[in-house]
Design a protein around this motif. Structure first.
Motif, PDB file in Angstrom:
ATOM      1  N   TYR A  45       0.832  -1.207   0.000  1.00 57.13           N
ATOM      2  CA  TYR A  45       0.000   0.000   0.000  1.00 57.13           C
ATOM      3  C   TYR A  45       0.868   1.259   0.000  1.00 57.13           C
ATOM      4  CZ  TYR A  45      -3.575   3.289   1.632  1.00 57.13           C
ATOM      5  OH  TYR A  45      -4.411   4.362   1.770  1.00 57.13           O
ATOM      6  N   LEU A  46       1.933   1.261   0.803  1.00 59.98           N
ATOM      7  CA  LEU A  46       2.837   2.404   0.838  1.00 59.98           C
ATOM      8  C   LEU A  46       3.502   2.602  -0.519  1.00 59.98           C
ATOM      9  CD1 LEU A  46       4.243   4.597   2.637  1.00 59.98           C
ATOM     10  CD2 LEU A  46       6.101   2.954   2.843  1.00 59.98           C
ATOM     11  N   VAL A  47       3.945   1.538  -1.146  1.00 62.12           N
ATOM     12  CA  VAL A  47       4.579   1.644  -2.460  1.00 62.12           C
ATOM     13  C   VAL A  47       3.591   2.198  -3.482  1.00 62.12           C
ATOM     14  CG1 VAL A  47       5.534   0.267  -4.353  1.00 62.12           C
ATOM     15  CG2 VAL A  47       6.328  -0.106  -2.026  1.00 62.12           C
ATOM     16  N   ALA A  96      -2.300   7.381   5.898  1.00 73.06           N
ATOM     17  CA  ALA A  96      -2.743   6.017   6.193  1.00 73.06           C
ATOM     18  C   ALA A  96      -1.662   4.997   5.855  1.00 73.06           C
ATOM     19  CB  ALA A  96      -4.022   5.706   5.417  1.00 73.06           C
ATOM     20  N   ALA A  97      -0.992   5.190   4.738  1.00 74.04           N
ATOM     21  CA  ALA A  97       0.065   4.259   4.340  1.00 74.04           C
ATOM     22  C   ALA A  97       1.251   4.329   5.295  1.00 74.04           C
ATOM     23  CB  ALA A  97       0.516   4.562   2.912  1.00 74.04           C
ATOM     24  N   ALA A  98       1.636   5.528   5.689  1.00 76.15           N
ATOM     25  CA  ALA A  98       2.763   5.681   6.610  1.00 76.15           C
ATOM     26  C   ALA A  98       2.430   5.078   7.976  1.00 76.15           C
ATOM     27  CB  ALA A  98       3.136   7.153   6.746  1.00 76.15           C
ATOM     28  N   CYS A  99       1.224   5.309   8.460  1.00 77.03           N
ATOM     29  CA  CYS A  99       0.818   4.747   9.761  1.00 77.03           C
ATOM     30  C   CYS A  99       0.732   3.227   9.703  1.00 77.03           C
ATOM     31  CB  CYS A  99      -0.520   5.328  10.191  1.00 77.03           C
ATOM     32  SG  CYS A  99      -0.437   7.043  10.691  1.00 77.03           S
ATOM     33  N   ALA A 100       0.178   2.690   8.622  1.00 83.20           N
ATOM     34  CA  ALA A 100       0.084   1.238   8.484  1.00 83.20           C
ATOM     35  C   ALA A 100       1.464   0.604   8.418  1.00 83.20           C
ATOM     36  CB  ALA A 100      -0.724   0.878   7.243  1.00 83.20           C
ATOM     37  N   THR A 101       2.365   1.241   7.688  1.00 83.93           N
ATOM     38  CA  THR A 101       3.721   0.722   7.579  1.00 83.93           C
ATOM     39  C   THR A 101       4.443   0.781   8.923  1.00 83.93           C
ATOM     40  OG1 THR A 101       3.836   1.375   5.261  1.00 83.93           O
ATOM     41  CG2 THR A 101       5.918   0.998   6.380  1.00 83.93           C
ATOM     42  N   ALA A 102       4.325   1.911   9.609  1.00 88.11           N
ATOM     43  CA  ALA A 102       4.989   2.050  10.906  1.00 88.11           C
ATOM     44  C   ALA A 102       4.449   1.036  11.915  1.00 88.11           C
ATOM     45  CB  ALA A 102       4.813   3.467  11.434  1.00 88.11           C
ATOM     46  N   SER A 103       3.146   0.820  11.931  1.00 91.33           N
ATOM     47  CA  SER A 103       2.584  -0.148  12.882  1.00 91.33           C
ATOM     48  C   SER A 103       2.971  -1.574  12.503  1.00 91.33           C
ATOM     49  CB  SER A 103       1.076  -0.003  12.977  1.00 91.33           C
ATOM     50  OG  SER A 103       0.464  -0.316  11.746  1.00 91.33           O
ATOM     51  N   SER A 104       3.055  -1.867  11.226  1.00 98.51           N
ATOM     52  CA  SER A 104       3.485  -3.206  10.806  1.00 98.51           C
ATOM     53  C   SER A 104       4.935  -3.462  11.184  1.00 98.51           C
ATOM     54  CB  SER A 104       3.318  -3.380   9.303  1.00 98.51           C
ATOM     55  OG  SER A 104       1.969  -3.290   8.938  1.00 98.51           O
ATOM     56  N   MET A 130      10.232   8.640   5.829  1.00 94.55           N
ATOM     57  CA  MET A 130      10.177   9.488   4.632  1.00 94.55           C
ATOM     58  C   MET A 130       8.730   9.709   4.182  1.00 94.55           C
ATOM     59  SD  MET A 130      13.212  10.329   3.940  1.00 94.55           S
ATOM     60  CE  MET A 130      14.512   9.913   5.048  1.00 94.55           C
ATOM     61  N   ALA A 131       7.891   8.702   4.357  1.00 96.88           N
ATOM     62  CA  ALA A 131       6.475   8.852   4.007  1.00 96.88           C
ATOM     63  C   ALA A 131       5.788   9.860   4.925  1.00 96.88           C
ATOM     64  CB  ALA A 131       5.766   7.498   4.076  1.00 96.88           C
ATOM     65  N   PHE A 132       6.150   9.862   6.213  1.00 96.05           N
ATOM     66  CA  PHE A 132       5.585  10.850   7.133  1.00 96.05           C
ATOM     67  C   PHE A 132       6.012  12.264   6.761  1.00 96.05           C
ATOM     68  CE2 PHE A 132       4.777   7.392  10.280  1.00 96.05           C
ATOM     69  CZ  PHE A 132       3.444   7.686  10.520  1.00 96.05           C
ATOM     70  N   VAL A 133       7.269  12.449   6.378  1.00 93.09           N
ATOM     71  CA  VAL A 133       7.733  13.776   5.971  1.00 93.09           C
ATOM     72  C   VAL A 133       7.017  14.222   4.704  1.00 93.09           C
ATOM     73  CG1 VAL A 133       9.730  15.118   5.208  1.00 93.09           C
ATOM     74  CG2 VAL A 133       9.964  13.521   7.103  1.00 93.09           C
ATOM     75  N   SER A 134       6.844  13.301   3.762  1.00 92.01           N
ATOM     76  CA  SER A 134       6.105  13.625   2.538  1.00 92.01           C
ATOM     77  C   SER A 134       4.665  14.014   2.856  1.00 92.01           C
ATOM     78  CB  SER A 134       6.130  12.425   1.592  1.00 92.01           C
ATOM     79  OG  SER A 134       5.349  12.657   0.467  1.00 92.01           O
ATOM     80  N   TRP A 135       4.056  13.319   3.826  1.00 93.45           N
ATOM     81  CA  TRP A 135       2.687  13.658   4.229  1.00 93.45           C
ATOM     82  C   TRP A 135       2.616  15.057   4.823  1.00 93.45           C
ATOM     83  CZ3 TRP A 135       1.365  14.015   9.587  1.00 93.45           C
ATOM     84  CH2 TRP A 135       0.047  14.388   9.794  1.00 93.45           C
ATOM     85  N   ILE A 136       3.582  15.414   5.636  1.00 92.49           N
ATOM     86  CA  ILE A 136       3.595  16.754   6.238  1.00 92.49           C
ATOM     87  C   ILE A 136       3.683  17.823   5.156  1.00 92.49           C
ATOM     88  CG2 ILE A 136       4.997  18.327   7.634  1.00 92.49           C
ATOM     89  CD1 ILE A 136       5.628  15.867   9.417  1.00 92.49           C
ATOM     90  N   LEU A 137       4.547  17.620   4.166  1.00 91.18           N
ATOM     91  CA  LEU A 137       4.697  18.600   3.094  1.00 91.18           C
ATOM     92  C   LEU A 137       3.441  18.680   2.219  1.00 91.18           C
ATOM     93  CD1 LEU A 137       8.378  17.860   2.039  1.00 91.18           C
ATOM     94  CD2 LEU A 137       7.530  19.798   3.367  1.00 91.18           C
ATOM     95  N   THR A 138       2.818  17.543   1.958  1.00 92.65           N
ATOM     96  CA  THR A 138       1.582  17.540   1.170  1.00 92.65           C
ATOM     97  C   THR A 138       0.462  18.252   1.916  1.00 92.65           C
ATOM     98  OG1 THR A 138       2.230  15.431   0.196  1.00 92.65           O
ATOM     99  CG2 THR A 138      -0.046  16.082  -0.088  1.00 92.65           C
ATOM    100  N   GLY A 139       0.353  17.996   3.211  1.00 92.24           N
ATOM    101  CA  GLY A 139      -0.658  18.679   4.016  1.00 92.24           C
ATOM    102  C   GLY A 139      -0.442  20.176   4.075  1.00 92.24           C
TER     103      GLY A 139
END
Length: 152
Positions: A45-47, A96-104, A130-139
């Motif tokens: 999902y993250l990919v 959602a992808a970053a959170c799912a990946t981090a929890s996995s 890196m996905a979390f940082v990308s999310w922050i910039l997108t937000g």
């Protein structure tokens, strides 16, 4: 509202978009190069989401560069609505992808057994960061463009 930082056609927006593309690409590379990520749904999902964020951010970075080159902001309401909605959708999906990946990853590290080699788990953790940082910039870019849209 012409000089709102981060809105479409500004230098701040260009830097936000380039940052999104760079961190999404880093997340995608850390997750997929030489690693068997396809065994876990959260990693797939993250990919997939990072594969969507990269062209979106790069395309909007080109639009920003064009607007800066001709020194005329491209701010028609219909275009801004599309950009704001696209940013919000991709922002929520990447969160959602970053959170799912981090929890996995956390689950794989806590389970006793050979589920995740330390070398691979380190890459997975970097990819999630890196996905979390990308999310922050997108937000951030989405909020700036929403501000411009709401001011009309």
């Amino acid at each position: 509202m012409e000089n709102t930082p981060g809105s479409l056609g500004t230098k701040t927006s260009l830097s936000l978009r380039l940052g999104q593309a760079m961190f999404s690409s880093a997340s995608l590379l850390f997750m997929s190069v030489g690693v068997e990520f396809y065994s876990y749904t959260a990693f797939c999902y993250l990919v997939t989401i990072m594969g969507l964020v990269i062209p979106w951010s790069f395309t909007l970075a080109m639009v920003d560069a064009y607007a800066l080159f001709i020194q005329c902001p491209l701010r028609q309401p219909s275009i801004m609505v599309i950009i704001v909605v696209g940013d919000w959708v991709l922002s929520m999906l990447s969160l959602a992808a970053a959170c799912a990946t981090a929890s996995s990853i956390e689950l794989l590290l806590k389970i006793d057994g050979p589920f995740c080699a330390p070398k691979f788990c380190g890459r997975y953790e970097l990819s999630a960061a890196m996905a979390f940082v990308s999310w922050i910039l997108t937000g951030a870019s989405s909020l700036c463009n929403l501000w411009i849209l709401a001011s009309w």
